[in-house]
Enzyme design. Structure first.
Site, PDB file in Angstrom:
ATOM      1  N   THR A   5       0.857  -1.197   0.000  1.00  0.00           N
ATOM      2  CA  THR A   5       0.000   0.000   0.000  1.00  0.00           C
ATOM      3  C   THR A   5       0.887   1.238   0.000  1.00  0.00           C
ATOM      4  OG1 THR A   5      -1.683  -1.166   1.285  1.00  0.00           O
ATOM      5  CG2 THR A   5      -1.845   1.242   1.177  1.00  0.00           C
ATOM      6  N   LYS A  52      -7.108   1.983  -3.053  1.00  0.00           N
ATOM      7  CA  LYS A  52      -6.720   1.384  -1.766  1.00  0.00           C
ATOM      8  C   LYS A  52      -6.710   2.442  -0.650  1.00  0.00           C
ATOM      9  CE  LYS A  52      -4.943  -1.322   1.317  1.00  0.00           C
ATOM     10  NZ  LYS A  52      -5.869  -2.140   2.087  1.00  0.00           N
ATOM     11  N   LYS A 100      -0.148   5.419   8.412  1.00  0.00           N
ATOM     12  CA  LYS A 100       0.519   5.731   7.127  1.00  0.00           C
ATOM     13  C   LYS A 100      -0.529   5.891   6.015  1.00  0.00           C
ATOM     14  CE  LYS A 100       1.651   2.159   4.918  1.00  0.00           C
ATOM     15  NZ  LYS A 100       1.072   1.212   3.951  1.00  0.00           N
TER      16      LYS A 100
HETATM   17  N1  LIG Z   1      -1.512  -6.313   7.648  1.00  0.00           N
HETATM   18  C1  LIG Z   1      -2.600  -6.019   6.931  1.00  0.00           C
HETATM   19  O1  LIG Z   1      -3.748  -6.293   7.370  1.00  0.00           O
HETATM   20  C2  LIG Z   1      -2.505  -5.368   5.596  1.00  0.00           C
HETATM   21  C3  LIG Z   1      -1.401  -4.664   5.187  1.00  0.00           C
HETATM   22  N2  LIG Z   1      -1.379  -4.088   3.955  1.00  0.00           N
HETATM   23  C4  LIG Z   1      -0.220  -3.350   3.479  1.00  0.00           C
HETATM   24  O2  LIG Z   1       0.728  -4.326   3.072  1.00  0.00           O
HETATM   25  C5  LIG Z   1       2.054  -3.887   3.312  1.00  0.00           C
HETATM   26  C6  LIG Z   1       2.746  -4.896   4.229  1.00  0.00           C
HETATM   27  O3  LIG Z   1       1.988  -4.989   5.396  1.00  0.00           O
HETATM   28  P1  LIG Z   1       2.310  -6.055   6.527  1.00  0.00           P
HETATM   29  O4  LIG Z   1       2.739  -7.329   5.941  1.00  0.00           O
HETATM   30  O5  LIG Z   1       1.174  -6.013   7.455  1.00  0.00           O
HETATM   31  O6  LIG Z   1       3.541  -5.338   7.225  1.00  0.00           O
HETATM   32  P2  LIG Z   1       4.751  -5.923   8.063  1.00  0.00           P
HETATM   33  O7  LIG Z   1       5.219  -4.755   8.863  1.00  0.00           O
HETATM   34  O8  LIG Z   1       4.398  -7.177   8.748  1.00  0.00           O
HETATM   35  O9  LIG Z   1       5.833  -6.284   6.932  1.00  0.00           O
HETATM   36  C7  LIG Z   1       6.524  -5.285   6.265  1.00  0.00           C
HETATM   37  C8  LIG Z   1       7.499  -5.889   5.302  1.00  0.00           C
HETATM   38  O10 LIG Z   1       8.272  -4.830   4.723  1.00  0.00           O
HETATM   39  C9  LIG Z   1       9.653  -5.112   4.955  1.00  0.00           C
HETATM   40  N3  LIG Z   1      10.399  -3.859   5.107  1.00  0.00           N
HETATM   41  C10 LIG Z   1      10.125  -2.830   5.927  1.00  0.00           C
HETATM   42  N4  LIG Z   1      11.026  -1.841   5.759  1.00  0.00           N
HETATM   43  C11 LIG Z   1      11.911  -2.285   4.833  1.00  0.00           C
HETATM   44  C12 LIG Z   1      13.047  -1.720   4.231  1.00  0.00           C
HETATM   45  N5  LIG Z   1      13.488  -0.495   4.558  1.00  0.00           N
HETATM   46  N6  LIG Z   1      13.702  -2.432   3.306  1.00  0.00           N
HETATM   47  C13 LIG Z   1      13.270  -3.671   2.967  1.00  0.00           C
HETATM   48  N7  LIG Z   1      12.187  -4.276   3.487  1.00  0.00           N
HETATM   49  C14 LIG Z   1      11.504  -3.581   4.413  1.00  0.00           C
HETATM   50  C15 LIG Z   1       9.688  -5.943   6.201  1.00  0.00           C
HETATM   51  O11 LIG Z   1      10.912  -6.616   6.294  1.00  0.00           O
HETATM   52  P3  LIG Z   1      11.462  -7.137   7.736  1.00  0.00           P
HETATM   53  O12 LIG Z   1      10.792  -8.439   7.963  1.00  0.00           O
HETATM   54  O13 LIG Z   1      12.916  -7.222   7.550  1.00  0.00           O
HETATM   55  O14 LIG Z   1      11.065  -6.081   8.752  1.00  0.00           O
HETATM   56  C16 LIG Z   1       8.496  -6.845   5.944  1.00  0.00           C
HETATM   57  O15 LIG Z   1       8.825  -7.853   5.022  1.00  0.00           O
HETATM   58  C17 LIG Z   1       1.911  -2.489   3.903  1.00  0.00           C
HETATM   59  O16 LIG Z   1       2.017  -1.565   2.860  1.00  0.00           O
HETATM   60  C18 LIG Z   1       0.497  -2.491   4.484  1.00  0.00           C
HETATM   61  O17 LIG Z   1      -0.034  -1.191   4.557  1.00  0.00           O
HETATM   62  C19 LIG Z   1      -2.419  -4.219   3.069  1.00  0.00           C
HETATM   63  C20 LIG Z   1      -3.531  -4.911   3.420  1.00  0.00           C
HETATM   64  C21 LIG Z   1      -3.689  -5.493   4.738  1.00  0.00           C
HETATM   65  O1  LIG Z   2      -4.653  -2.368   4.518  1.00  0.00           O
HETATM   66  C1  LIG Z   2      -5.219  -3.095   5.320  1.00  0.00           C
HETATM   67  C2  LIG Z   2      -6.586  -3.497   5.128  1.00  0.00           C
HETATM   68  C3  LIG Z   2      -7.119  -4.368   6.192  1.00  0.00           C
HETATM   69  C4  LIG Z   2      -8.464  -4.913   5.778  1.00  0.00           C
HETATM   70  O2  LIG Z   2      -8.914  -4.664   4.653  1.00  0.00           O
HETATM   71  O3  LIG Z   2      -9.068  -5.595   6.620  1.00  0.00           O
END
Ligand SMILES: NC(=O)C1=CN([C@@H]2O[C@H](COP(=O)(O)OP(=O)(O)OC[C@H]3O[C@@H](n4cnc5c(N)ncnc54)[C@H](OP(=O)(O)O)[C@@H]3O)[C@@H](O)[C@H]2O)C=CC1
Ligand SMILES: O=CCCC(=O)O
Length: 358
Positions: A165, A240, A308
């Protein structure tokens, strides 16, 4: 036909049969969706919505066309969302290569059969299509365009699908770097959280190169329950952000209601039940309400990511002079919650910001 193409086509058939159609149809060996639809009309009317029937017909058509599909899939970013998404690809039989900044998060996927490469560059170089699920605009740009980033390894005939996102400007920047190499680009942020990611029930909001969208559709169908193609790069990001802006405000408002009900002597658990039966019911309230009343916030969607998204949505609104006072107020609450050390809790922990104000 290469064995990889054959394998990809089987994956495609697997998705069409196992996921889109009722289970007993999955055992059919000769798959002719349209004739099945004709023969089993009442069954389909019971189990599939009209757009799903249409999806089946479209898929049947594409399958008949025997399109060649990319077989080697890269996955960058294995956090809360990326890990289960990559896992579903592996379980469906895809040839998956993973990378994550913190290498240990790759290990469970390697155990399931994934390959590993030590940089996004090497993943993109070794795969036909590479997905990226990163935290925020900065990490998405760094992983795609930075040193040893995916753009250094990708090239003509390959595809990059960013499912993080981010805002439209970030997506367009990554799009520019990827396109400059001769590769294709699709933005495909997802609606749906940890559980839908585990269950392969995400909603993809895509925009960018249409041929790449068509090519990766089987993979999106493994990870998700629906997909929207929205046109030019930026539209998927905008969709989104609008969705998450609404969600962030809903959660803030719900938090106020829970606390107010308690203050006036009502049982907030009864409020959750009442809300869930009426016109304002939403799965989110039923899912998060019971733990919120116990001050528990097991992380599905980290609060820092919701803030964010509100920040980025407010920027989007400002870019077109759209007034968004409710989202702006909600954003302030999430900022307070972050300052209370709740960044890595679930976003429902925003209720704590209201408790602190009492
Ligand atoms: N969780 C949710 O319900 C949802 C999340 N999203 C979106 O999806 C994306 C991921 O979310 P989510 O999985 O929850 O987040 P997490 O915080 O669990 O994971 C983030 C990921 O990004 C990596 N990362 C962070 N900073 C860096 C960097 N500087 N360089 C390289 N890799 C990096 C992390 O690596 P490391 O493991 O090394 O920290 C990890 O793999 C976000 O944009 C979020 O807004 C969208 C829908 C639903
Ligand atoms: O970006 C996160 C979305 C979470 C959701 O749709 O439940």
């Amino acid at each position: 036909m290469s064995s990889e193409t054959f394998r990809a086509r089987n994956i495609y058939r697997h998705v069409s049969l196992q996921k889109r159609l009722p289970k007993h149809f999955a055992s059919e060996t000769s798959f002719k969706t349209s004739s099945l639809l004709r023969q089993q009309q009442p069954m389909f009317q019971l189990q599939l919505l009209p757009h799903q029937v249409l999806n089946c017909l479209v898929r049947s058509h594409v399958e008949c066309a025997e399109e060649e599909l990319p077989a080697r899939v890269g996955f960058l970013g294995l956090g809360i969302m990326g890990s289960p998404m990559a896992q579903n690809l592996i379980k469906a039989g895809c040839d998956v290569t993973v990378w994550n900044r913190t290498k240990s998060k790759c290990d469970p996927l390697i155990s399931l059969g994934a390959k590993y490469k030590p940089s996004p560059e090497e993943v993109a170089a070794s795969c036909d299509v590479t997905f990226a699920m990163l935290a925020d605009p900065e990490s998405a740009i760094d992983v795609a365009c930075g040193k040893y980033g995916a753009a250094s390894g990708i090239g003509p005939g390959k595809g990059y699908v960013d499912v993080s996102t981010v805002d439209g400007a970030t997506s367009k920047l990554i799009h520019g770097h990827i396109k400059a190499t001769g590769a294709s680009f699709l933005e495909a942020p997802v609606s749906g959280s940890k559980k839908p990611a585990e269950d392969g029930q995400l909603i993809f909001l895509t925009a960018g190169d249409k041929p790449l969208y068509d090519e990766v559709a089987p993979f999106l169908d493994i990870m998700g329950k629906s997909r929207f193609y929205l046109g030019d790069v930026g539209n998927g990001a905008a969709m989104k952000l609008v969705v998450n802006m609404i969600m962030g405000s809903m959660m803030a408002s719900f938090s106020e209601g829970l606390l107010l009900s308690e203050k006036v002597g009502l049982d907030p658990n009864v409020l959750v039940e009442v809300v869930s039966q009426g016109a304002i019911s939403a799965p989110m309230y039923k899912l998060k309400g019971p733990s919120m009343t116990k001050s528990l916030y097991p992380t599905a969607f980290p609060l820092k990511h919701q803030q964010k998204d509100l920040r980025l949505a407010l920027g989007l609104a400002e870019s077109v002079s759209q007034s968004t006072p409710i989202a702006a107020a909600a954003n302030e609450l999430y900022k307070v919650a972050k300052s209370q050390g709740l960044s890595d809790q679930d976003f429902s922990a925003v209720i704590e910001a209201l408790k602190a104000k009492q």
